[in-house]
Design a protein around this motif. Structure first.
Motif, PDB file in Angstrom:
ATOM      1  N   UNK A 237      21.470  50.836  53.027  1.00  0.00           N
ATOM      2  CA  UNK A 237      21.473  49.550  53.371  1.00  0.00           C
ATOM      3  C   UNK A 237      19.869  49.322  53.740  1.00  0.00           C
ATOM      4  N   UNK A 238      19.324  50.528  54.470  1.00  0.00           N
ATOM      5  CA  UNK A 238      18.205  50.184  54.931  1.00  0.00           C
ATOM      6  C   UNK A 238      17.069  50.189  53.781  1.00  0.00           C
ATOM      7  N   UNK A 239      17.184  51.052  52.600  1.00  0.00           N
ATOM      8  CA  UNK A 239      16.416  51.032  51.497  1.00  0.00           C
ATOM      9  C   UNK A 239      16.418  49.626  50.680  1.00  0.00           C
ATOM     10  N   UNK A 240      17.821  48.967  50.590  1.00  0.00           N
ATOM     11  CA  UNK A 240      17.962  47.594  49.968  1.00  0.00           C
ATOM     12  C   UNK A 240      17.164  46.627  50.832  1.00  0.00           C
ATOM     13  N   UNK A 241      17.089  46.557  52.003  1.00  0.00           N
ATOM     14  CA  UNK A 241      16.290  45.897  52.849  1.00  0.00           C
ATOM     15  C   UNK A 241      14.947  45.761  52.655  1.00  0.00           C
ATOM     16  N   UNK A 242      14.662  47.092  51.920  1.00  0.00           N
ATOM     17  CA  UNK A 242      13.003  47.121  51.627  1.00  0.00           C
ATOM     18  C   UNK A 242      12.979  46.859  49.760  1.00  0.00           C
ATOM     19  N   UNK A 243      13.990  46.175  49.474  1.00  0.00           N
ATOM     20  CA  UNK A 243      14.064  46.045  47.928  1.00  0.00           C
ATOM     21  C   UNK A 243      13.905  47.374  47.057  1.00  0.00           C
ATOM     22  N   UNK A 244      14.835  48.215  47.777  1.00  0.00           N
ATOM     23  CA  UNK A 244      14.849  49.502  46.832  1.00  0.00           C
ATOM     24  C   UNK A 244      16.270  49.713  46.719  1.00  0.00           C
ATOM     25  N   UNK A 245      17.179  49.293  45.363  1.00  0.00           N
ATOM     26  CA  UNK A 245      18.305  49.459  45.507  1.00  0.00           C
ATOM     27  C   UNK A 245      18.845  50.947  45.342  1.00  0.00           C
ATOM     28  N   UNK A 246      19.687  51.463  45.875  1.00  0.00           N
ATOM     29  CA  UNK A 246      20.247  52.807  45.845  1.00  0.00           C
ATOM     30  C   UNK A 246      21.678  52.836  46.297  1.00  0.00           C
ATOM     31  N   UNK A 247      22.570  53.545  45.440  1.00  0.00           N
ATOM     32  CA  UNK A 247      23.890  53.553  45.827  1.00  0.00           C
ATOM     33  C   UNK A 247      24.018  54.758  46.699  1.00  0.00           C
ATOM     34  N   UNK A 248      25.351  54.884  47.297  1.00  0.00           N
ATOM     35  CA  UNK A 248      25.565  55.869  48.203  1.00  0.00           C
ATOM     36  C   UNK A 248      25.649  57.286  47.662  1.00  0.00           C
ATOM     37  N   UNK A 249      26.125  57.272  46.595  1.00  0.00           N
ATOM     38  CA  UNK A 249      26.185  58.551  45.704  1.00  0.00           C
ATOM     39  C   UNK A 249      25.021  59.215  45.669  1.00  0.00           C
ATOM     40  N   UNK A 250      23.902  58.524  45.049  1.00  0.00           N
ATOM     41  CA  UNK A 250      22.811  58.778  45.036  1.00  0.00           C
ATOM     42  C   UNK A 250      21.883  59.524  46.247  1.00  0.00           C
ATOM     43  N   UNK A 251      22.336  58.583  47.464  1.00  0.00           N
ATOM     44  CA  UNK A 251      21.734  59.073  48.496  1.00  0.00           C
ATOM     45  C   UNK A 251      22.155  60.428  48.996  1.00  0.00           C
ATOM     46  N   UNK A 252      23.458  60.740  48.994  1.00  0.00           N
ATOM     47  CA  UNK A 252      24.217  61.839  49.362  1.00  0.00           C
ATOM     48  C   UNK A 252      23.741  62.956  48.276  1.00  0.00           C
ATOM     49  N   UNK A 253      23.487  62.730  47.189  1.00  0.00           N
ATOM     50  CA  UNK A 253      22.635  63.666  46.158  1.00  0.00           C
ATOM     51  C   UNK A 253      21.515  64.111  46.856  1.00  0.00           C
ATOM     52  N   UNK A 254      20.612  63.313  47.001  1.00  0.00           N
ATOM     53  CA  UNK A 254      19.135  63.423  47.735  1.00  0.00           C
ATOM     54  C   UNK A 254      19.349  64.197  48.971  1.00  0.00           C
ATOM     55  N   UNK A 255      20.407  63.822  49.867  1.00  0.00           N
ATOM     56  CA  UNK A 255      20.351  64.532  51.025  1.00  0.00           C
ATOM     57  C   UNK A 255      21.029  65.994  50.826  1.00  0.00           C
ATOM     58  N   UNK A 256      21.666  66.331  49.589  1.00  0.00           N
ATOM     59  CA  UNK A 256      22.216  67.432  49.462  1.00  0.00           C
ATOM     60  C   UNK A 256      21.120  68.609  49.049  1.00  0.00           C
ATOM     61  N   UNK A 257      20.280  67.761  48.058  1.00  0.00           N
ATOM     62  CA  UNK A 257      18.884  68.730  47.516  1.00  0.00           C
ATOM     63  C   UNK A 257      18.072  69.081  48.797  1.00  0.00           C
ATOM     64  N   UNK A 258      17.745  67.983  49.726  1.00  0.00           N
ATOM     65  CA  UNK A 258      16.920  68.590  50.832  1.00  0.00           C
ATOM     66  C   UNK A 258      17.692  69.395  51.546  1.00  0.00           C
ATOM     67  N   UNK A 259      18.930  69.892  51.778  1.00  0.00           N
ATOM     68  CA  UNK A 259      19.581  70.578  52.380  1.00  0.00           C
ATOM     69  C   UNK A 259      19.352  71.956  51.698  1.00  0.00           C
ATOM     70  N   UNK A 260      19.737  71.960  50.101  1.00  0.00           N
ATOM     71  CA  UNK A 260      19.356  73.097  49.461  1.00  0.00           C
ATOM     72  C   UNK A 260      18.150  73.768  49.561  1.00  0.00           C
ATOM     73  N   UNK A 261      16.970  73.063  49.690  1.00  0.00           N
ATOM     74  CA  UNK A 261      15.776  73.488  49.764  1.00  0.00           C
ATOM     75  C   UNK A 261      15.391  73.784  51.342  1.00  0.00           C
TER      76      UNK A 261
END
Length: 403
Positions: A237-261
């Motif tokens: 929702x926050x990114x969409x307010x900045x006109x950066x459309x992204x779905x929840x699954x992609x967000x979870x994927x990025x968060x997982x990669x940040x955890x894995x690193x």
């Protein structure tokens, strides 16, 4: 080289056992140095030098070793024929399918193996295929407050304990920035380089991420919300307010990669009454306070969140599983469990209002069991005991060994 005995003792306890010792953690947290300490410990035991083989795979010396087969072919020759060989393999994730070679060494030779790595290939879920039941994982974190004080005594100028704690909050625990007296901006330059190399080498390059700006905005959101519960939907929702459309699954994927690193650590909520882990509204904590400040800059309103972050990391060092405690009408900052032991912790930057006192102590008093309960503060005061709840300065808690 300053020893880090807590890790060394834990790792040495598994020496000469049929388990691969896997040291994983964020870049520059000290894994390679700890591996050298392990080698030193082996020498103290009288192990001959030719039976201790050390390879660093981020060095040009071994750039020809890129696959499991080339690793196996390169190392099988030098293995000792007259006794156990100790293999110390640093930054092993640079070798593709390294687990296959390590598994073969364990099966074919008399070896004791120690490996380090800095990315998702070192996570338990990634190595279990080939090393199921044959490895012990050690999560290496940046310096604890106690270790930081040892570095300060060796390389800096010590001051009052609570002053040192305030400095530790700003400078963090990456060992490299405590080997001499750096100014704050110099220290953050070093840490920002660690951040950049992790983001672009361990995440963007390896995962072939094209929308790097999306990833960095998610990092900034997570860093800015340390200590607060949020969901992938909130980030979307926050990114969409900045006109950066992204779905929840992609967000979870990025968060997982940040955890894995190992940049972020996920902390789930735990229903104290129902004794179950809740799946919504988690918190994330950063691997080190200096990483947040190197990316977002320091602000005074971030202190409370960084206090939580520091205590969270310390509980991980002590071997606890850590959760946010959910109780009717509010939260307990941390519920920490380790086998049959449990702790409840509330953290307050300072407690100079009746409302704060009632919130911090009241929620703990509603928990009807006999496990230790703490209120940790940063202001200077006389510690004490309030109806069985221990009140301590955060620095004193971090240095206490009784929890």
């Amino acid at each position: 080289m300053i020893l880090r005995p807590t890790y060394l003792e834990k790792i040495s306890a598994y020496s000469d056992t049929p388990f691969v010792k896997v040291l994983s953690g964020v870049r520059r947290s000290g894994k390679s140095t700890i591996l050298k300490m392990v080698a030193g410990k082996l020498r103290e035991r009288g192990i001959d030098e030719e039976r201790i083989l050390t390879y660093s795979f981020d060095s040009l010396e071994h750039e020809n070793i890129k696959t499991a087969k080339s690793l196996y072919d390169e190392l099988k020759g030098p293995l000792s024929k007259g006794g156990k060989t100790y293999l110390l393999l640093d930054e092993i994730q640079e070798v593709e399918d390294w687990e296959k070679a390590v598994n073969s060494f364990m099966a074919d030779f008399d070896v004791d193996i120690y490996v380090t790595g800095s990315n998702s290939r070192m996570m338990s879920s990634e190595i279990s295929t080939y090393l199921t039941g044959r490895y012990i994982s050690f999560r290496i974190l940046p310096l604890s407050f106690e270790e930081y004080l040892i570095f300060r005594k060796q390389y800096g100028t010590e001051s009052h304990l609570y002053t040192e704690f305030a400095r530790y909050m700003r400078f963090g625990g990456f060992p490299a920035i405590h080997l001499q007296e750096y100014a704050l901006d110099e220290a953050y330059t070093i840490v920002k380089d660690i951040y950049n190399s992790t983001i672009f080498t361990d995440i963007v390059k390896r995962s072939q991420i094209r929308k790097v700006d999306q990833l960095e905005r998610i990092v900034q959101f997570a860093f800015d919300n340390i200590g607060r519960t949020f969901s992938a939907a909130a980030i979307s929702k926050y990114l969409k307010s900045e006109n950066r459309a992204i779905d929840n699954e992609t967000v979870y994927n990025y968060l997982s990669k940040l955890e894995n690193a190992f940049i972020l650590h996920r902390c789930s909520r735990y229903d104290i009454g129902g004794k179950e882990i809740l799946k919504t509204q988690e918190k994330f904590f950063v691997c080190d306070p200096a990483m947040r400040y190197s990316v977002l800059g320091y602000t005074s309103d971030s202190v409370a969140a960084m206090l939580e972050n520091i205590v969270y990391l310390e509980l991980l060092r002590r071997g606890y599983d850590v959760y946010i405690g959910h109780v009717p009408g509010g939260e307990i900052d941390f519920v920490a469990r380790r086998q049959e032991n449990k702790l409840y912790i509330q953290i307050a930057q300072k407690s100079d209002r009746i409302e704060t006192e009632e919130r911090e102590y009241g929620r703990l008093l509603h928990i009807r069991d006999n496990y230790p309960k703490y209120v940790l503060r940063m202001d200077e005061f006389a510690g004490g005991n309030h109806e069985g709840i221990k009140t301590m300065h955060v620095a004193d808690f971090l240095l206490s060994g009784g929890y």
